[in-house]
Design an enzyme around this catalytic site. Structure first.
Site, mmCIF file in Angstrom:
data_model
loop_
_atom_site.group_PDB
_atom_site.id
_atom_site.type_symbol
_atom_site.label_atom_id
_atom_site.label_comp_id
_atom_site.label_asym_id
_atom_site.label_seq_id
_atom_site.Cartn_x
_atom_site.Cartn_y
_atom_site.Cartn_z
ATOM 1 N N LYS A 1 2.660 0.394 -37.238
ATOM 2 C CA LYS A 1 3.338 0.344 -38.542
ATOM 3 C C LYS A 1 2.429 -0.366 -39.551
ATOM 4 O O LYS A 1 1.440 -1.012 -39.173
ATOM 5 C CB LYS A 1 4.665 -0.396 -38.392
ATOM 6 N N ARG B 1 19.018 -8.750 -37.252
ATOM 7 C CA ARG B 1 18.376 -7.689 -38.031
ATOM 8 C C ARG B 1 19.034 -6.387 -37.582
ATOM 9 O O ARG B 1 20.216 -6.197 -37.796
ATOM 10 C CB ARG B 1 16.856 -7.755 -37.785
ATOM 11 N N TYR C 1 -9.654 -17.962 -66.119
ATOM 12 C CA TYR C 1 -8.475 -18.132 -66.975
ATOM 13 C C TYR C 1 -7.901 -19.540 -66.856
ATOM 14 O O TYR C 1 -7.762 -20.075 -65.752
ATOM 15 C CB TYR C 1 -7.377 -17.156 -66.553
ATOM 16 N N MET D 1 -7.883 -10.166 -61.638
ATOM 17 C CA MET D 1 -7.447 -8.919 -61.007
ATOM 18 C C MET D 1 -8.558 -8.285 -60.165
ATOM 19 O O MET D 1 -8.320 -7.807 -59.060
ATOM 20 C CB MET D 1 -6.937 -7.937 -62.066
HETATM 21 C C1 LIG Z 1 6.436 -5.296 -35.481
HETATM 22 C C2 LIG Z 1 7.209 -5.182 -34.258
HETATM 23 C C3 LIG Z 1 6.630 -5.473 -33.014
HETATM 24 C C4 LIG Z 1 5.256 -6.065 -32.868
HETATM 25 O O1 LIG Z 1 5.271 -7.414 -33.292
HETATM 26 P P1 LIG Z 1 3.971 -8.326 -33.133
HETATM 27 O O2 LIG Z 1 4.439 -9.700 -33.401
HETATM 28 O O3 LIG Z 1 3.009 -7.863 -34.179
HETATM 29 O O4 LIG Z 1 3.464 -8.093 -31.771
HETATM 30 C C5 LIG Z 1 7.391 -5.231 -31.876
HETATM 31 N N1 LIG Z 1 8.648 -4.740 -31.969
HETATM 32 C C6 LIG Z 1 9.233 -4.477 -33.149
HETATM 33 C C7 LIG Z 1 10.618 -3.951 -33.180
HETATM 34 C C8 LIG Z 1 8.555 -4.693 -34.326
HETATM 35 O O5 LIG Z 1 9.132 -4.446 -35.509
#
Ligand SMILES: *Cc1c(COP(=O)(O)O)cnc(C)c1O
Length: 376
Positions: free
Chosen positions: A40, A138, A269, A317
């Site tokens: 991801k 969550r 700045y 920037m």
């Molecule tokens: C992002 C995520 C992981 C991996 O987490 P890390 O701390 O980067 O290893 C595992 N399971 C779920 C559901 C996640 O969202």
């Protein structure tokens, strides 16, 4: 001569390091255990498709992303193996799970019903995973509702249960009692699935892989550790069986201009920094637009000629200034390293995160996803 006009700012990704990390983490699992590679966030800034391909070559056959659209992109790029979609999906796109053979993780009967309707219409079937909430507040149903959900889901035509998913909130802390408690709740909740050989119950993330190997079972999901970091910014946690995880990302640029200013000169700045001596400056073509956080103004450091050069004044920037008074012979065009190693010095994503008051995850995403990447 390349016929491409490219930025001076370059992320390079060491795919060998990604593969090394994959193999090292996989070695924590029992024979036949499966390590899911979390890709991801464009693989935490490392490039989703390229990273997935590198992990695949190293033996990985199961990947995870947050959104359905990411899974579709990964499949369209030709990545084989199983792809988990960890976060929910917009109902109108449910058909993509079938066309692209993606694995849903669901938190409600409603989501399973939607998928069942599509399965029936397409005369197809799908294997999904159920999510329970073991302390993140969550996604997921309450652990005591899992069994009922599973029974209801299993009655839906075209739906099979492939496993149960949960997530630890505290596994980055090797002393957290919460992790052991959450694991006990998780194991107890999943125990009714114990006899099913092809069902996987998985909760372990990088923190658990590094700190709580007893929670891995036959399936674990690695994110940050695949990219070379411990979730708690503790280098000692990255040591596995005598080998360490290797950070895969490096970020470097070229010095754009060199100049000397007198003592008492305000820089950038707002003149938030005023020189206390005659100061030699290098001007770098890097700013917050490139994902280099503005809060590193007068805090961060970069490497030039293998030495640390502090950032002076506010980061703009597209530009920032660093102090090279104590570094000999610096010239326009010389390399400046913002993340990674130069000579014997290294700046890690944990260092940058500490200066910025955040975690390596965010730094990797911001730098990786805002700069041109090359794979080496
Ligand atoms: C992002 C995520 C992981 C991996 O987490 P890390 O701390 O980067 O290893 C595992 N399971 C779920 C559901 C996640 O969202």
């Amino acid at each position: 001569m390349e016929n491409l006009c490219r930025s001076s700012n370059r992320i390079s990704i060491d795919t060998g390091a990604l593969q090394h990390n994959y193999r090292l983490l996989q070695s924590r699992l029992p024979e036949g255990g499966r390590l899911l590679a979390m890709v991801k966030g464009d693989a935490y800034g490392h490039g989703m498709v390229e990273s997935a391909r590198a992990f695949y070559e190293a033996g990985c056959r199961v990947f995870g992303v947050a959104e359905l659209s990411e899974g579709v992109a990964l499949r369209d790029a030709g990545v084989a193996g199983e792809i988990f979609i960890m976060v929910g999906f917009p109902p109108e796109y449910g058909k993509f799970f079938f066309s692209h053979r993606l694995t849903p993780v669901i938190s409600s009967l409603h989501a399973a019903q939607l998928l069942s309707e599509i399965a029936v219409a397409e005369q197809d079937e799908i294997t999904l995973h159920l999510k329970i909430d073991c302390g993140m507040s969550r996604l997921g149903v309450e652990p005591q509702k899992l069994r009922e959900l599973a029974e209801q889901v299993e009655q839906l035509p075209g739906i099979k249960i492939g496993g149960v998913v949960s997530h630890f909130p505290f596994a980055d802390d090797e002393n957290s009692p919460h992790t052991r408690q959450a694991f006990a709740v998780f194991s107890e909740s999943c125990s009714f699935l114990a006899e099913r050989v092809d069902t996987f119950c998985h909760i372990a993330n990088s923190g658990a892989i590094l700190n709580f190997p007893e929670t891995l079972g036959r399936f674990a999901r690695a994110g940050i550790a695949l990219y070379g970091y411990s979730p708690a910014a503790k280098k000692e946690q990255t040591l596995i069986a005598g080998e360490t995880l290797r950070p895969a990302m490096r970020y470097a640029t070229r010095i754009f201009m060199v100049k000397t200013v007198a003592a008492g000169t305000g820089i950038s700045y707002g003149h938030s920094y005023v020189t206390t001596r005659e100061t030699r400056l290098a001007v770098l073509p890097v700013g917050y637009e490139d994902g280099y956080p503005r809060c590193l103004s007068s805090r961060g450091e970069v490497l030039i000629h293998g030495q640390r050069a502090p950032i002076l004044g506010r980061i703009c920037m597209n530009i920032c200034m660093v102090d090279i008074t104590d570094i000999d012979g610096v010239a326009v065009g010389d390399e400046a390293v913002l993340l990674g190693t130069q000579g014997t010095e290294t700046i890690t994503a944990d260092d940058i995160a500490a200066w910025a008051g955040t975690i390596s995850y965010e730094i990797l995403c911001m730098l990786g996803n805002n700069n041109e990447r090359t794979f080496v």
